[in-house]
Design an enzyme around this catalytic site. Structure first.
Site, PDB file in Angstrom:
ATOM      1  N   SER A 128      35.523  46.689  25.360  1.00 13.95           N
ATOM      2  CA  SER A 128      36.439  47.159  24.317  1.00 13.95           C
ATOM      3  C   SER A 128      35.707  48.005  23.282  1.00 13.95           C
ATOM      4  CB  SER A 128      37.088  45.974  23.610  1.00 13.95           C
ATOM      5  OG  SER A 128      37.582  45.057  24.544  1.00 13.95           O
TER       6      SER A 128
HETATM    7  N1  SAH Z   1      35.957  41.034  26.390  1.00 16.94           N
HETATM    8  C1  SAH Z   1      35.338  42.010  27.275  1.00 16.94           C
HETATM    9  C2  SAH Z   1      36.268  43.114  27.714  1.00 16.94           C
HETATM   10  C3  SAH Z   1      37.300  42.576  28.609  1.00 16.94           C
HETATM   11  S1  SAH Z   1      38.060  43.695  29.746  1.00 16.94           S
HETATM   12  C4  SAH Z   1      34.084  42.585  26.666  1.00 16.94           C
HETATM   13  O1  SAH Z   1      33.710  42.215  25.547  1.00 16.94           O
HETATM   14  O2  SAH Z   1      33.432  43.391  27.352  1.00 16.94           O
HETATM   15  C5  SAH Z   1      39.205  42.530  30.401  1.00 16.94           C
HETATM   16  C6  SAH Z   1      38.596  41.528  31.327  1.00 16.94           C
HETATM   17  O3  SAH Z   1      39.607  40.598  31.650  1.00 16.94           O
HETATM   18  C7  SAH Z   1      38.114  42.114  32.647  1.00 16.94           C
HETATM   19  O4  SAH Z   1      36.768  41.850  32.840  1.00 16.94           O
HETATM   20  C8  SAH Z   1      38.987  41.427  33.683  1.00 16.94           C
HETATM   21  O5  SAH Z   1      38.289  41.118  34.885  1.00 16.94           O
HETATM   22  C9  SAH Z   1      39.384  40.156  32.954  1.00 16.94           C
HETATM   23  N2  SAH Z   1      40.594  39.504  33.462  1.00 16.94           N
HETATM   24  C10 SAH Z   1      41.784  40.066  33.807  1.00 16.94           C
HETATM   25  N3  SAH Z   1      42.639  39.107  34.229  1.00 16.94           N
HETATM   26  C11 SAH Z   1      41.986  37.923  34.143  1.00 16.94           C
HETATM   27  C12 SAH Z   1      42.331  36.576  34.440  1.00 16.94           C
HETATM   28  N4  SAH Z   1      43.526  36.221  34.909  1.00 16.94           N
HETATM   29  N5  SAH Z   1      41.403  35.619  34.229  1.00 16.94           N
HETATM   30  C13 SAH Z   1      40.182  35.929  33.767  1.00 16.94           C
HETATM   31  N6  SAH Z   1      39.786  37.186  33.460  1.00 16.94           N
HETATM   32  C14 SAH Z   1      40.674  38.172  33.646  1.00 16.94           C
END
Ligand code: SAH
Length: 219
Positions: free
Chosen positions: A67
């Site tokens: 993000s």
């Molecule tokens: N917080 C992260 C950015 C997240 S991007 C950072 O600081 O870099 C969103 C993330 O959510 C992705 O890695 C994706 O794989 C994860 N995601 C999406 N659906 C999910 C689910 N059902 N359970 C766990 N993770 C999930």
């Protein structure tokens, strides 16, 4: 004549990074201090590494994104974690948001559906000595029932509605911050506060996140 922007000087780079955060509304001194301590450069690799200190989201493996720093700051500020709190983050991604939370609360559970992301993030947490973060491969749309309830829940992927299991795993008095809306459109970041009689919802701002996808990833 060339102007020296101090790109190689970590202290100046950090000052510019913090200035950028403040100018975009990240004003909580505890959040700024936590973000000052965590080098975003460690969480961005490959061809985008030189853009790690810009206020922009960047690609990470498995087709996901780290993000934008100001969004990390604003979400952390709205979550308002206390030093004794246990926080659940859904969507470990690069691990950057979890690392920022680590300095602000007692324990962080962070889950991602991609093994590769969890393992790479864990290696950085170990390198930084962030021993209060527990990362797991799991489908975060179900929360983490074995560790529930949580004081704070931060969802960093967009859901159509706040997932029921996450609402159920929030303590009374607890706060959840979650982007809601269709994944291919602009979403609304909302803050859900649980009281002893129900849930209160505040709309915070427009955001864009990758979707919350049910089930585990292939890698
Ligand atoms: N917080 C992260 C950015 C997240 S991007 C950072 O600081 O870099 C969103 C993330 O959510 C992705 O890695 C994706 O794989 C994860 N995601 C999406 N659906 C999910 C689910 N059902 N359970 C766990 N993770 C999930």
């Amino acid at each position: 004549m060339t102007v020296d922007h101090g790109d190689d000087d970590p202290a100046e780079r950090t000052m510019r990074f913090l200035f950028q955060l403040r100018s975009r509304g990240v004003t909580d001194p505890r959040v700024l201090a936590a973000m000052e301590k965590i080098d975003r450069g460690l969480f961005v690799r490959g061809q985008f590494a030189d853009r790690a200190y810009e206020d922009t989201p960047l690609p990470i493996p498995c087709g996901q994104t780290i993000s934008q720093p100001s969004v990390v700051g604003l979400m952390t500020q709205s979550l308002n974690p206390g030093p004794r709190d246990t926080v659940l983050e859904i969507g470990t991604g690069s691990g950057y948001q979890a690392a920022v939370l680590s300095g602000l609360c007692r324990r962080v559970y962070t889950v991602d559906r991609h093994k590769r992301l969890v393992h790479e993030a864990e290696a950085i947490f170990r390198h930084l000595g962030l021993h209060n973060i527990i990362a797991q491969v799991a489908d975060g749309s179900r929360g983490l029932p074995d560790q529930a309830p949580f004081d704070r829940i931060l969802v960093t992927a967009a859901a159509e509605d706040p997932p029921g299991p996450l609402l159920a795993q929030l303590k009374i008095g607890g706060i959840m911050v979650v982007p809601v809306g269709q994944s291919d459109a602009v979403q609304t970041l909302i803050r859900v506060t649980r009281s002893d009689t129900g849930f209160d919802y505040d709309e915070l701002r427009q955001v864009r996140f990758v979707p919350l996808v049910e089930g585990l990833g292939q890698t």
